[in-house]
Write an enzyme that holds these catalytic residues in place. Structure first.
Site, short mmCIF file in Angstrom:
data_model
loop_
_atom_site.label_atom_id
_atom_site.label_comp_id
_atom_site.label_asym_id
_atom_site.label_seq_id
_atom_site.Cartn_x
_atom_site.Cartn_y
_atom_site.Cartn_z
N SER A 69 49.56 20.65 -11.67
CA SER A 69 50.03 20.86 -10.28
C SER A 69 49.48 19.86 -9.31
O SER A 69 48.23 19.48 -9.36
CB SER A 69 49.83 22.23 -9.87
OG SER A 69 50.20 22.97 -10.77
N GLN A 121 44.06 19.72 -11.50
CA GLN A 121 43.29 20.47 -12.70
C GLN A 121 43.96 19.84 -13.90
O GLN A 121 45.23 20.14 -14.36
CB GLN A 121 43.58 21.77 -12.71
CG GLN A 121 42.86 22.76 -13.76
CD GLN A 121 43.22 24.22 -13.92
OE1 GLN A 121 44.25 24.72 -13.10
NE2 GLN A 121 42.51 25.00 -14.33
N GLY A 122 43.13 19.30 -14.93
CA GLY A 122 43.76 18.64 -16.23
C GLY A 122 43.12 19.37 -17.24
O GLY A 122 42.10 19.21 -17.99
N TYR A 123 43.53 20.81 -17.48
CA TYR A 123 43.15 21.63 -18.78
C TYR A 123 44.24 21.37 -19.64
O TYR A 123 43.86 21.06 -20.88
CB TYR A 123 43.24 23.02 -18.24
CG TYR A 123 41.63 23.25 -17.63
CD1 TYR A 123 40.91 22.62 -17.07
CD2 TYR A 123 41.52 24.84 -17.56
CE1 TYR A 123 39.72 22.96 -16.39
CE2 TYR A 123 40.32 25.24 -17.01
CZ TYR A 123 39.25 24.44 -16.29
OH TYR A 123 38.09 24.91 -15.93
N SER A 124 45.55 21.98 -19.31
CA SER A 124 46.64 22.25 -20.33
C SER A 124 47.18 20.91 -20.90
O SER A 124 47.09 19.79 -20.21
CB SER A 124 47.73 22.96 -19.78
OG SER A 124 47.38 24.30 -19.11
N GLU A 139 36.22 33.75 -5.42
CA GLU A 139 37.14 34.43 -4.30
C GLU A 139 37.64 36.08 -4.81
O GLU A 139 38.75 36.33 -4.30
CB GLU A 139 38.26 33.39 -3.88
CG GLU A 139 37.94 32.66 -2.93
CD GLU A 139 36.90 31.37 -3.30
OE1 GLU A 139 36.96 31.32 -4.37
OE2 GLU A 139 36.26 30.92 -2.32
C1 LIG Z 1 53.35 26.88 -12.11
C2 LIG Z 1 52.73 26.46 -13.15
C3 LIG Z 1 51.55 25.68 -12.92
C4 LIG Z 1 50.52 25.30 -13.76
N1 LIG Z 1 49.46 24.28 -13.16
C5 LIG Z 1 48.76 23.99 -14.06
C6 LIG Z 1 47.53 22.93 -13.87
O1 LIG Z 1 47.58 22.52 -12.37
N2 LIG Z 1 46.74 22.41 -14.64
C7 LIG Z 1 46.76 22.83 -15.81
O2 LIG Z 1 45.79 22.37 -16.80
N3 LIG Z 1 47.58 23.56 -16.23
C8 LIG Z 1 48.48 24.17 -15.30
N4 LIG Z 1 49.41 25.18 -15.91
C9 LIG Z 1 49.78 25.42 -17.58
C10 LIG Z 1 49.35 26.85 -17.72
O3 LIG Z 1 48.10 27.00 -17.72
C11 LIG Z 1 49.78 26.97 -19.16
O4 LIG Z 1 51.18 27.03 -19.21
C12 LIG Z 1 49.51 28.18 -19.72
O5 LIG Z 1 47.93 28.36 -20.08
C13 LIG Z 1 50.36 28.90 -20.91
O6 LIG Z 1 50.23 27.61 -21.86
P1 LIG Z 1 51.77 27.06 -22.70
O7 LIG Z 1 52.44 26.98 -21.27
O8 LIG Z 1 51.21 26.00 -23.41
O9 LIG Z 1 52.10 28.38 -23.48
P2 LIG Z 1 51.70 28.90 -24.92
O10 LIG Z 1 50.41 28.87 -25.13
O11 LIG Z 1 52.49 27.82 -25.91
O12 LIG Z 1 52.33 30.24 -24.93
C14 LIG Z 1 53.65 30.54 -25.30
C15 LIG Z 1 54.18 31.85 -25.22
O13 LIG Z 1 53.00 32.40 -26.34
C16 LIG Z 1 52.42 33.45 -25.95
N5 LIG Z 1 51.20 33.75 -26.52
C17 LIG Z 1 50.37 32.46 -26.95
N6 LIG Z 1 49.20 32.91 -27.56
C18 LIG Z 1 49.22 34.16 -27.75
C19 LIG Z 1 48.11 35.08 -28.10
N7 LIG Z 1 47.01 34.85 -28.67
N8 LIG Z 1 48.76 36.56 -28.12
C20 LIG Z 1 49.99 36.91 -27.36
N9 LIG Z 1 50.64 35.98 -27.00
C21 LIG Z 1 50.44 34.84 -27.01
C22 LIG Z 1 52.35 33.30 -24.45
O14 LIG Z 1 51.87 34.45 -23.73
C23 LIG Z 1 53.58 32.71 -24.10
O15 LIG Z 1 54.56 33.57 -23.87
C24 LIG Z 1 50.69 25.78 -14.85
C25 LIG Z 1 51.71 26.41 -15.39
C26 LIG Z 1 52.51 26.80 -14.38
C27 LIG Z 1 53.86 27.66 -14.95
#
Ligand SMILES: Cc1cc2nc3c(=O)[nH]c(=O)nc-3n(C[C@H](O)[C@H](O)[C@H](O)COP(=O)(O)OP(=O)(O)OC[C@H]3O[C@@H](n4cnc5c(N)ncnc54)[C@H](O)[C@@H]3O)c2cc1C
Length: 415
Positions: free
Chosen positions: A164, A129-132, A247
């Site tokens: 992942s 998955q290429g989202y983040s 699911e």
């Molecule tokens: C084990 C694991 C597997 C993953 N696998 C994938 C994958 O396969 N593909 C993929 O695309 N991504 C993947 N991810 C990424 C995941 O989707 C992101 O880490 C997640 O969406 C959070 O984004 P970020 O890490 O940039 O944190 P940020 O968005 O920068 O957030 C940092 C902190 O600020 C808080 N925060 C941010 N915005 C708000 C708001 N509006 N209100 C309150 N609090 C807020 C968050 O809760 C967090 O505590 C994975 C992450 C993990 C941990």
């Protein structure tokens, strides 16, 4: 909420039990009772058995090789499989069947379905998955990886992160910016991109646990055919938001069963470590037990809504927030019970680190310690706990929406 199953469901359950009896070894004690190597080998063969019996991708229509089961039948299969500790698919199926497969069923062209779905079921193609991106996690709409049309191809340049299984996948579904002058959610396109090509570089990220399951993925003029768009060009946001819808009912039924199995292991650990008589430990175990019972009733409420077609969509956030915050506490208790042994973990790694370990798994200090570390990650992936609270606040409690300051073109956003 209805906590009983219909006679029709019970009749189907008997058929599933017959299938399990016929296809599992007589001395089967759950996937967790196998060694890691035995479990890998079993899951690979089991996936083929499921496919041959129309029990892989149970929610997909038969014409695409799925099980064609009704929602009720899907839930019964998931429950019965969880009860005896066998998986409903292989390790990549969360990305290939649940995410991209379901998305193609909703949004794909007939040609895309005919091409990609059989290859997913046969295991020929695996997906990630290429989202983040570094600047687009919770605020996913801010993504900047861009794609430009060049003749009969898209040319993709930018970076994804936390991908992942990116190091093992054949394909990646990518959200790419295709119109920088549109508002941020309106200029995004959902693309299907092959991983094995010169313009794609995968760099593993080492996790807290020492494992390396996710990666950075760099695109430097990577290419995919122009027809590999799912949904409309610049309409990728709506496509991106439909992942995982299918699911929901099955996981509502299965999670409480898996957590109950984990509680049994926790009780055994309390006894093994001689702490079962400690009043504070007893109080904490009782708290865990009651949380899992509440999870069961929450699951039944979700199931009732789902089976009656009345799902609001917010149940997924309630369920995710509930179980992931619970899992943080129960794994911490496991580590507390281990005491100093948790500092030098030994024994088998958990087969399933992000969820409770599998039925039959040994009470190894390694299993509890790794699960404890991975439970922290659970509060981040698939929407952080804070974001789930925002969704619940807005969709369930009717609280005011978060202020939005980014209505204009994405290219003119403040950095
Ligand atoms: C084990 C694991 C597997 C993953 N696998 C994938 C994958 O396969 N593909 C993929 O695309 N991504 C993947 N991810 C990424 C995941 O989707 C992101 O880490 C997640 O969406 C959070 O984004 P970020 O890490 O940039 O944190 P940020 O968005 O920068 O957030 C940092 C902190 O600020 C808080 N925060 C941010 N915005 C708000 C708001 N509006 N209100 C309150 N609090 C807020 C968050 O809760 C967090 O505590 C994975 C992450 C993990 C941990």
């Amino acid at each position: 909420m209805d906590i009983r199953w219909s006679a029709e469901a019970e009749a189907y359950r008997a058929k599933v039990r017959e299938f399990l009896d016929a296809n599992l070894p007589g001395d089967w004690q759950g996937l967790g009772a196998l060694t890691t190597e035995e479990a890998d080998e079993f899951v690979a063969k089991w996936r083929v058995t499921l496919s041959q019996n129309d029990l892989l991708a149970v929610s997909w229509p038969k014409e695409y090789g799925g099980g064609g089961l009704s929602p009720m039948e899907q839930v019964v299969v998931a429950e019965e499989f969880a009860r005896v500790g066998v998986p409903t698919g292989g390790p990549n199926d969360i990305f290939s069947i649940a995410m991209i497969g379901n998305t193609l069923l909703n949004w794909g062209t007939e040609e895309q379905k005919q091409h990609f779905l059989p290859r997913i079921l046969s295991g020929e193609d695996t997906w990630c998955q290429g989202y983040s991106e570094p600047n687009a996690g919770s605020d996913l709409g801010n993504l900047g990886c861009k794609a430009v049309a060049d003749g009969d191809e898209w040319v993709i340049t930018g970076q994804k992160i936390w991908t992942s299984y990116g190091h093992m996948a054949d394909w990646i579904f990518v959200l790419a910016r295709t119109d920088a002058d549109a508002p941020k959610h309106k200029g995004i396109t959902f693309l299907l991109v092959p991983m094995k090509q010169p313009g794609v570089e995968v760099r593993p990220i080492k996790m807290l646990s020492g494992e390396s399951e996710f990666n950075e993925v760099f695109f430097d003029e990577a290419r995919c055919p122009i027809g590999n768009v799912v949904g409309e060009v610049n309409g990728g946001w709506a496509v991106a938001m439909t992942l995982l819808g299918h699911e929901r009912g099955a996981s509502a039924a299965v999670l409480p069963l898996q957590f109950k199995i984990e509680i049994d292991r926790l009780l055994a650990l309390a006894k093994e470590t001689g702490k079962a008589a400690d009043p504070l430990v007893r109080q904490k175990i009782a708290w865990c037990y009651s949380k899992v019972e509440i999870m069961r009733y929450l699951g039944l409420r979700t199931l009732t809504a789902w089976l009656n077609g009345g799902s609001t969509g917010a149940e997924a956030s309630i369920a995710k927030l509930y179980w992931i915050e619970y899992h943080r506490v129960v794994t911490e208790l496991g580590v507390d019970l281990l005491g100093m042994d948790a500092m030098v973990p030994s024994g088998r790694m958990p087969l399933s680190a992000f969820n409770p370990d599998e039925l039959g798994a040994p009470n190894s200090s390694m299993s509890w310690t790794i699960s404890f570390l991975c439970a922290r990650a659970g509060t981040i992936y698939a929407g952080t706990s804070q974001i789930q609270r925002n969704i619940i606040g807005e969709m369930v409690l009717g609280l005011p929406k978060e202020p939005k300051s980014d209505a204009g073109p994405w290219s003119q956003r403040s950095q």
